[in-house]
Design a protein around this motif. Structure first.
Motif, mmCIF file in Angstrom:
data_model
loop_
_atom_site.group_PDB
_atom_site.id
_atom_site.type_symbol
_atom_site.label_atom_id
_atom_site.label_comp_id
_atom_site.label_asym_id
_atom_site.label_seq_id
_atom_site.Cartn_x
_atom_site.Cartn_y
_atom_site.Cartn_z
ATOM 1 N N GLU A 17 13.511 45.486 65.093
ATOM 2 C CA GLU A 17 13.105 46.559 65.397
ATOM 3 C C GLU A 17 13.710 47.886 65.247
ATOM 4 O O GLU A 17 13.127 48.731 65.182
ATOM 5 N N VAL A 18 15.101 47.664 64.653
ATOM 6 C CA VAL A 18 15.700 48.845 64.224
ATOM 7 C C VAL A 18 16.098 48.860 62.731
ATOM 8 O O VAL A 18 15.983 49.787 62.119
ATOM 9 N N SER A 19 16.254 47.660 62.236
ATOM 10 C CA SER A 19 16.595 47.603 60.812
ATOM 11 C C SER A 19 15.428 47.610 59.683
ATOM 12 O O SER A 19 14.778 46.523 59.750
ATOM 13 N N VAL A 52 21.814 43.832 64.266
ATOM 14 C CA VAL A 52 21.085 45.123 64.072
ATOM 15 C C VAL A 52 19.506 44.124 63.996
ATOM 16 O O VAL A 52 19.237 43.472 63.071
ATOM 17 N N THR A 91 9.123 48.323 60.952
ATOM 18 C CA THR A 91 10.289 49.241 61.320
ATOM 19 C C THR A 91 10.490 50.105 60.008
ATOM 20 O O THR A 91 10.726 51.661 60.084
ATOM 21 N N GLU A 119 18.471 60.526 65.993
ATOM 22 C CA GLU A 119 17.408 59.564 66.714
ATOM 23 C C GLU A 119 18.118 58.942 67.620
ATOM 24 O O GLU A 119 17.345 58.755 68.780
ATOM 25 N N TYR A 170 24.019 52.374 63.538
ATOM 26 C CA TYR A 170 23.500 51.486 64.684
ATOM 27 C C TYR A 170 24.545 50.281 64.948
ATOM 28 O O TYR A 170 24.691 50.096 66.069
#
Lengths: 437, 300
Positions: A365-367, A362, A298, A73, A329
């Motif tokens: 939007e990512v976690s 984090v 997310t 990713e 991440y």
């Protein structure tokens, strides 16, 4: 052969020569180690050290898959600092010796800048001495007991204090004070139970029994016989892996009811409930920071993306997997922060990444579980523990989520050991000790 | 840890239930060991892949139950015959060439067990699979001190049936006479016109089939995954080593070990019970290396 001084010396010299030949890494000149960890124009190598065979493969195979998924990713989105990540995947074969052997190989031969790996405390303890001696950086991506203060390990799963704080009072309040502790026989369950007892005391509960089964053990009827005798209000389980499945199956077969005496577990996630059959899982509780059913964009993207990818053959996502996903991440942001601090990618070292990771966030939007960040002192993770109840379909319904983030406290029940800070353990007598296991 | 934490105080009714649980444990151990005992007793082959044959039986049940939809009770004989067929192929393909090198069979069957584990992992994946318990076994016996689940009662009954069946085949059929003749003296039996190789093939297939049937039940009782066999094979070896060669020895030794395990687990804990059990087995073998019953045979 007669044992004279000469023969002994000769033997020793031969032995040392043989050792030098068979293990060249030990005598590697320092010049080789001074070379940059990341070379411009190349790739950034990271180690992926999980068991893909043996009894731990049940869980760790998913961990390896999700690390590869996260790397794909990141690479697809431009990589880290414009460079692609190259994973070096090694099978640890569920064997402690292999963990410590392979971590040396990853650091010295493959020269990976960081390594993701492990699921049991035993494996973390196996790699820790090498990681610390080499000033390397190891990401341990799952829950553990705490009690350590190292300067080369970053952990992205909940500590024992983050697990128990909500779960124990919740169970005591809803089901009653009497608890029976059942765990697998190794360090994490025992330390977690110590933590649980502290919270039990604070919430007015009492322990009516405590039992441990060997790792891989699958016979619970003798324990259920004692549980029947003691009549607890709920069971607190730290049984791991395939044993956990047997525990829930036999709970059902023995005629116990989840609404009368539920199992409150720290380990029974989506992958376990699927294998035990939803009827054996339904009604029991799990404390975890993440559940597959969590409703946010997310997580939806993560679940669909992962299960639709070549890595998602297992069919579910679960807390251990998500914590592992986060660790990649956390690492990415750490490298970027280290680059900003050093100014030159060739100056970035494992230790610099670690030091630059203090407070790394984090974001939502990512976690998939929502915002988390790395504690700037002990380098564990701030998260919101949640309590889920398993439903008839084997998925969990979140019935209680902490309103605020809960901080990691590795020494929560060992205040006499000191306070864990970024530079080491500050002991009560005023000294600072590095890498305390 | 105080003494009180370690020792569960004696209480009559739970203790009596511990004895019942002992019978249940014994039946599981016996079912796991039966195939191993037959193969070892007849052929002198120590089958290190026995646990994996159990695992294959469990996966056969999983395939027929979850993917085809066959009821559990039919899955049992299916697992028996499928694994027996696999056992027959193994005997023909591997074991047969190694009768004159008994130590090599250890290595060969161990290698075979690794191959079986990895093949199953390649086909079905490493994650645990699910075998359901039929609803008619979802009952419990709850009468005063007796607490036993339906599935465990069923396993006790199956142990009795399988032992009786094996006893009948060995002692009441022509095939059984041949097997026992080959057991006592292969050359002499051959000179009387018994095809010893055929007897070996059939015995190995039958022993493998028993492991398959065991696996079908264990999958429902416990967990189903590629490495599950190793857990059972230790118990199976214990039963065979303590029992000596022959059916009756295995029955006695599994009953003894199951009860000891259950009673010690009740008073202390599972880990300590195993420690005591293994110690007792070592001490026992020091004084009676041939096991409980040796059936008048020389040691192999």
């Amino acid at each position: 052969m007669k044992l004279t001084r000469r023969s002994v010396l000769k033997g020793a010299a031969t032995g040392a020569a043989a050792a030098a030949v068979t293990s060249p890494f030990v005598f590697l000149p320092n010049k080789a180690l001074a070379a940059p960890w990341i070379s411009k124009g190349g790739t950034i190598k990271v180690g992926v050290l999980f068991s893909q065979s043996g009894n731990l493969a049940v869980v760790e195979n998913d961990s390896a898959q999700v690390v590869l998924y996260a790397i794909d990713e990141i690479n697809a989105n431009g990589g880290v600092a414009g460079m692609q990540i190259e994973p070096v995947v090694v099978d640890a074969k569920s064997d402690i010796k292999v963990y410590s052997e392979k971590i040396s190989q990853l650091i010295l031969r493959d020269r990976v800048i960081s390594t993701f790996g492990g699921y049991t405390s035993a494996s973390r303890r196996a790699v820790a001495p090498v990681v610390m001696a080499r000033n390397h950086l190891f990401y341990y991506p799952t829950c553990y007991e705490g009690r350590e203060c190292t300067q080369n390990i970053i952990n992205t799963g909940p500590l024992a204090n983050q697990h128990s704080q909500d779960l124990i009072p919740f169970m005591v309040e809803n089901f009653g004070p009497k608890v029976y502790l059942v765990g697998s026989n190794y360090i994490w369950p025992k330390e977690s139970n110590k933590n649980a007892k502290v919270w039990l005391e604070r919430s007015g509960g009492e322990v009516v029994g405590e039992d441990y089964v060997p790792l891989g053990g699958s016979e619970f009827t003798p324990i259920f016989n004692k549980i029947r005798q003691q009549q607890p209000d709920f069971i607190f389980s730290t049984v791991v892996g395939d044993s956990d499945i047997a525990l829930h199956k036999q709970f059902l077969q023995e005629g116990f009811k989840a609404d009368k005496m539920p199992i409150a577990s720290l380990t029974t996630g989506e992958i376990e409930t699927r294998a035990m059959g939803a009827e054996a899982g339904a009604g029991h509780f799990l404390s975890a920071p993440y559940f597959q059913t969590m409703e946010n964009p997310t997580n939806q993207r993560f679940v669909e993306g992962y299960l639709g990818s070549q890595y998602g053959g297992g069919g579910v996502t679960h807390y251990n997997m998500e914590e592992t996903y986060l660790s990649v991440y956390v690492w990415k942001y750490g490298v970027e922060a280290a680059l900003a601090a050093a100014g030159d990618i060739e100056e970035v070292t494992p230790r610099l990444i670690r030091d630059s990771s203090a407070g790394i966030k984090v974001e939502d939007e990512v976690s998939p579980e929502g915002l988390v960040w790395i504690d700037p002192d002990n380098f564990n993770i701030w998260l919101k523990p949640k309590i889920g109840q398993c439903q008839a379909d084997g998925q969990f319904k979140v019935i209680k989520a902490a309103a605020e983030h809960v901080g990691p406290d590795p020494m929560s029940i060992y205040p006499e050991r000191g306070v864990c800070k970024a530079d080491g353990l500050h002991t009560p007598d005023g000294t600072v000790r590095q890498n305390v296991l | 840890m105080s003494v009180h934490d370690f020792w569960t105080p004696f209480s009559l009714l739970p203790f009596l239930n511990a004895l019942i649980i002992g019978i249940s444990l014994a039946s599981i151990w016996l079912i796991a060991a039966l195939g191993l005992a037959i193969i070892y007793g007849t052929m002198g082959v120590i089958n290190m892949a026995h646990g994996e044959l159990i695992m294959l039986g469990a996966y056969t049940t999983y395939v027929f139950q979850s993917l085809v939809g066959v009821p559990f009770l039919i899955c049992l004989p299916l697992a028996f015959f499928v694994v027996a067929a696999i056992g027959w192929v193994i005997e023909r393909g591997v074991i047969r060439t190694l009768y004159t090198r008994p130590l090599d069979t250890l290595l060969a069957t161990w290698g075979l067990s690794l191959i079986l584990i990895q093949s199953v992992r390649l086909i079905f994946g490493g994650e645990p699979q699910y075998v359901g318990v039929p609803s008619w076994l979802n009952f419990q016996i709850d009468a005063s001190f007796v607490h036993l689940s339906g599935l465990r009662l069923f396993i006790v009954l199956m142990a009795i049936i399988l032992v009786t069946l094996t006893w009948y085949i060995l002692y009441r059929t022509t095939l059984g006479i041949r097997v026992r003749a080959v057991m006592q003296d292969k050359e002499m039996a051959a000179s009387f016109g018994i095809d010893a190789n055929r007897v070996y093939s059939l015995t190995f297939a039958y022993g493998a089939g028993l492991a398959g049937a065991a696996g079908a039940m264990f999958g429902a009782l416990k967990t189903l995954f590629p490495d599950m066999g190793s857990a059972y094979v230790v118990e199976a070896f214990l039963v065979v080593v303590v029992g000596g060669i022959g059916l009756i020895g295995s029955v006695f030794s599994s009953a003894l070990l199951g009860e000891l395990n259950s009673v010690f687990s009740y008073f202390t804990n599972d880990t300590f019970a195993r420690f005591v059990l293994f110690t007792l087995v070592v001490v026992f073998l020091r004084f009676r290396p041939q096991g409980i019953i040796s059936e008048g045979m020389g040691r192999r």
